[in-house]
Motif scaffolding. Structure first.
Motif, mmCIF file in Angstrom:
data_model
loop_
_atom_site.group_PDB
_atom_site.id
_atom_site.type_symbol
_atom_site.label_atom_id
_atom_site.label_comp_id
_atom_site.label_asym_id
_atom_site.label_seq_id
_atom_site.Cartn_x
_atom_site.Cartn_y
_atom_site.Cartn_z
ATOM 1 N N HIS A 75 0.885 -1.235 -0.006
ATOM 2 C CA HIS A 75 -0.002 0.165 0.206
ATOM 3 C C HIS A 75 0.728 1.386 0.219
ATOM 4 N N SER A 76 2.067 1.194 -0.115
ATOM 5 C CA SER A 76 3.153 2.238 -0.216
ATOM 6 C C SER A 76 2.897 3.213 0.987
ATOM 7 N N TRP A 77 2.704 2.684 2.030
ATOM 8 C CA TRP A 77 2.732 3.617 3.242
ATOM 9 C C TRP A 77 3.579 3.168 4.304
ATOM 10 N N LYS A 78 4.420 4.150 4.720
ATOM 11 C CA LYS A 78 5.525 3.873 5.868
ATOM 12 C C LYS A 78 5.062 4.035 6.980
ATOM 13 N N ILE A 79 4.813 3.267 7.716
ATOM 14 C CA ILE A 79 4.214 3.119 9.331
ATOM 15 C C ILE A 79 5.456 3.219 10.103
ATOM 16 N N GLU A 80 6.016 3.901 10.977
ATOM 17 C CA GLU A 80 6.592 3.994 12.105
ATOM 18 C C GLU A 80 6.334 3.053 13.286
ATOM 19 N N LYS A 81 7.266 2.295 13.762
ATOM 20 C CA LYS A 81 6.904 1.382 14.762
ATOM 21 C C LYS A 81 6.276 2.074 16.000
ATOM 22 N N ASP A 82 6.658 3.170 16.107
ATOM 23 C CA ASP A 82 6.097 3.807 17.520
ATOM 24 C C ASP A 82 4.759 4.151 17.434
ATOM 25 N N TRP A 83 4.234 4.369 16.085
ATOM 26 C CA TRP A 83 2.796 4.446 15.741
ATOM 27 C C TRP A 83 1.772 3.510 16.261
ATOM 28 N N LEU A 84 2.322 2.196 16.052
ATOM 29 C CA LEU A 84 1.617 1.093 16.088
ATOM 30 C C LEU A 84 1.059 0.746 17.951
ATOM 31 N N ILE A 85 -0.171 0.286 17.952
ATOM 32 C CA ILE A 85 -0.799 0.000 19.323
ATOM 33 C C ILE A 85 -1.570 -1.263 19.052
ATOM 34 N N PHE A 86 -1.297 -2.225 19.942
ATOM 35 C CA PHE A 86 -2.348 -3.395 19.773
ATOM 36 C C PHE A 86 -3.571 -3.319 20.326
ATOM 37 N N SER A 87 -4.578 -3.700 19.396
ATOM 38 C CA SER A 87 -6.042 -3.905 20.171
ATOM 39 C C SER A 87 -6.612 -5.186 19.657
ATOM 40 N N ALA A 88 -7.496 -5.291 20.756
ATOM 41 C CA ALA A 88 -8.311 -6.676 20.567
ATOM 42 C C ALA A 88 -9.087 -6.769 19.380
ATOM 43 N N GLY A 89 -9.525 -5.455 18.871
ATOM 44 C CA GLY A 89 -10.383 -5.458 17.676
ATOM 45 C C GLY A 89 -10.715 -4.191 17.171
ATOM 46 N N VAL A 90 -11.223 -3.789 15.938
ATOM 47 C CA VAL A 90 -11.249 -2.481 15.412
ATOM 48 C C VAL A 90 -12.884 -1.869 16.277
ATOM 49 N N VAL A 91 -13.689 -2.785 16.520
ATOM 50 C CA VAL A 91 -14.742 -2.052 17.129
ATOM 51 C C VAL A 91 -14.662 -1.718 18.496
ATOM 52 N N PRO A 92 -13.942 -2.538 19.220
ATOM 53 C CA PRO A 92 -13.309 -2.130 20.844
ATOM 54 C C PRO A 92 -12.480 -0.876 20.565
ATOM 55 N N THR A 93 -11.697 -0.466 19.645
ATOM 56 C CA THR A 93 -11.180 0.547 19.288
ATOM 57 C C THR A 93 -11.855 1.721 19.187
ATOM 58 N N ILE A 94 -12.773 1.741 18.140
ATOM 59 C CA ILE A 94 -13.720 2.612 18.070
ATOM 60 C C ILE A 94 -14.598 3.390 19.176
ATOM 61 N N SER A 95 -14.967 2.071 19.815
ATOM 62 C CA SER A 95 -15.816 2.643 21.258
ATOM 63 C C SER A 95 -14.897 3.183 22.209
ATOM 64 N N SER A 96 -13.772 2.637 22.083
ATOM 65 C CA SER A 96 -12.815 3.412 23.232
ATOM 66 C C SER A 96 -12.416 4.884 22.753
ATOM 67 N N VAL A 97 -12.172 5.014 21.464
ATOM 68 C CA VAL A 97 -11.932 6.267 20.920
ATOM 69 C C VAL A 97 -12.824 7.389 21.354
ATOM 70 N N VAL A 98 -14.221 6.876 20.930
ATOM 71 C CA VAL A 98 -15.328 7.902 21.076
ATOM 72 C C VAL A 98 -15.290 8.161 22.787
ATOM 73 N N ARG A 99 -14.927 7.224 23.659
ATOM 74 C CA ARG A 99 -15.022 7.568 24.904
ATOM 75 C C ARG A 99 -14.073 8.709 25.375
ATOM 76 N N VAL A 262 -8.384 -3.565 26.416
ATOM 77 C CA VAL A 262 -8.351 -4.361 25.326
ATOM 78 C C VAL A 262 -6.925 -3.953 24.343
ATOM 79 N N ALA A 263 -6.010 -3.913 25.208
ATOM 80 C CA ALA A 263 -4.664 -3.519 24.648
ATOM 81 C C ALA A 263 -3.805 -4.701 24.821
ATOM 82 N N GLU A 264 -4.259 -5.997 25.280
ATOM 83 C CA GLU A 264 -3.451 -6.955 25.535
ATOM 84 C C GLU A 264 -3.704 -8.081 24.694
ATOM 85 N N PRO A 265 -3.140 -8.998 23.921
ATOM 86 C CA PRO A 265 -3.286 -10.016 23.121
ATOM 87 C C PRO A 265 -3.627 -11.271 23.669
ATOM 88 N N ASN A 266 -4.486 -12.074 23.238
ATOM 89 C CA ASN A 266 -4.970 -13.395 23.652
ATOM 90 C C ASN A 266 -3.648 -14.415 23.189
#
Length: 389
Positions: A75-99, A262-266
């Motif tokens: 996708h020709s997008w350079k992501i930096e390692k520091d930008w990334l956060i693990f999440s258990a799912g996109v929907v939990p992320t959306i709800s968390s961001v809204v809050r 929701v930031a820890e992996p199973n």
């Protein structure tokens, strides 16, 4: 093809949300594929399970490295390692961001019709939905930028949730469209959360553009949700990533995800994700070809056998948005009639907002035999409906 997507997998009595239906019913509603995931992922999970120990897991460097390599290569997008956060799912992320990034009674904008769970993430948290309806010309959808700007300029608007590619219409937004959205959101102080979970399920000759890759405004004012779960059919593994370039916004997202636990992996989340992005490309390319053939099959069948319904022109997702406006019946009633008449279970469009009351959503991520069965059931129901006085 190397991989057999024609293989039928019996998912009944397996605790499947999609297939927990009556014996005579055919579910083609929820965004869940009926294909086995890539064998490389299956084998990696089996190997991990064979250890017999399922303790707490960490997020190793190989997790972020596999994501960085995938988006750079494809996708020709350079992501930096520091930008990334693990999440258990996109929907939990959306709800968390809204809050975390909005306050009660503030407004969250999305362009409708759109993925119905967005509404839940906003309304269940005491915020207000502000719809910016997409323009439909009878063939495809386009953004109404005049209306969108009006909604973004509302002083109570604090967040825009973007669906890129768009579910349910299948639109792939252009670089110019994304840049314009990014500029407008910066102008009015509105943060962008872009759900890009469908990004790798496009037509073979098409590719999506990551929102954050478009411009400095897009990069520094966005939260990008990405995941292998949709394109590799591993939603039950619960694994995703959030990419946030802006360190201030990133800290807020990180705090929100950790506060919501929701930031820890199973135990299988990292294994499945790394294997998908490191070894799954060939499988995914064949999947895209297969879904493209299914899309063509549906379009041809509708044109010849069910002319009262037409599919909206699309280049992404495995969900077809069917225009049923000629039937002049509300989608909720139409979907209910079809399910009762033929056992075909599809999504009523009204739950997606916008002009969805005249549409149905039809899932084609299944063997061709299943698609044909679904189309025949649909024809049976529409023929029956049209015969009624």
């Amino acid at each position: 093809m190397k991989y057999n997507f024609d293989e039928a997998v019996n998912r009944r009595n397996t605790g499947s949300l999609k297939w927990d239906v009556k014996e005579n019913e055919l579910p083609m509603w929820v965004a869940d594929m009926d294909f086995k995931t890539a064998p490389q992922i299956q084998q990696a999970i089996i190997k991990r399970a064979e250890s017999g120990v399922f303790g707490y897991s960490i997020v190793p460097d190989e997790w972020s490295e596999s994501i960085i390599e995938w988006w750079s290569s494809y996708h020709s997008w350079k992501i930096e390692k520091d930008w990334l956060i693990f999440s258990a799912g996109v929907v939990p992320t959306i709800s968390s961001v809204v809050r975390k990034l909005t306050t009660p009674a503030e407004k969250v904008v999305f362009m409708t019709p759109v993925y119905n769970i967005f509404y839940n993430s906003v309304l269940n948290n005491g915020r207000n939905v502000l719809e910016s309806p997409l323009e439909y010309d009878g063939n495809e959808y386009k953004i109404n930028f005049e209306d969108l700007e009006e909604k973004l300029s509302d002083p109570q608007t604090s967040l825009l949730i973007l669906c890129n590619p768009h579910n349910p219409t299948g639109n792939i937004w252009s670089r110019e469209e994304l840049a314009k959205i990014g500029d407008m959101c910066v102008k009015y102080g509105v943060t962008v959360l872009s759900d890009e979970i469908h990004c790798d399920i496009t037509e073979p000759d098409a590719d999506y553009i990551p929102f954050a890759s478009v411009s400095e405004n897009c990069r520094n004012n966005s939260i990008i949700c990405i995941s292998p779960t949709k394109c590799f059919n591993i939603a039950g593994i619960q694994t995703s990533a959030v990419a946030v370039a802006n360190p201030i916004i990133r800290h807020k997202v990180w705090r929100g995800l950790n506060t919501d636990e929701v930031a820890e992996p199973n135990v299988f989340a990292v294994t499945a994700s790394v294997t998908a992005f490191s070894e799954g490309r060939e499988w995914l390319e064949e999947l895209r070809e297969y879904i493209s053939e299914n899309r063509r099959l549906v379009n041809e069948y509708l044109e010849s056998e069910i002319p009262q319904i037409k599919a909206v022109k699309s280049k992404a997702t495995y969900l077809m948005w069917l225009d049923c406006s000629e039937l002049k019946i509300h989608s909720e009633k139409l979907a209910e009639y079809i399910r009762k008449n033929s056992g075909l279970y599809v999504s009523e469009g009204s739950q997606f907002g916008g002009n969805g009351k005249s549409f149905l959503r039809f899932n084609i991520a299944c063997p061709k035999a299943t698609v044909k069965d679904g189309l025949e059931r649909l024809k049976q129901s529409i023929d029956s409906l049209c015969r009624e006085p």
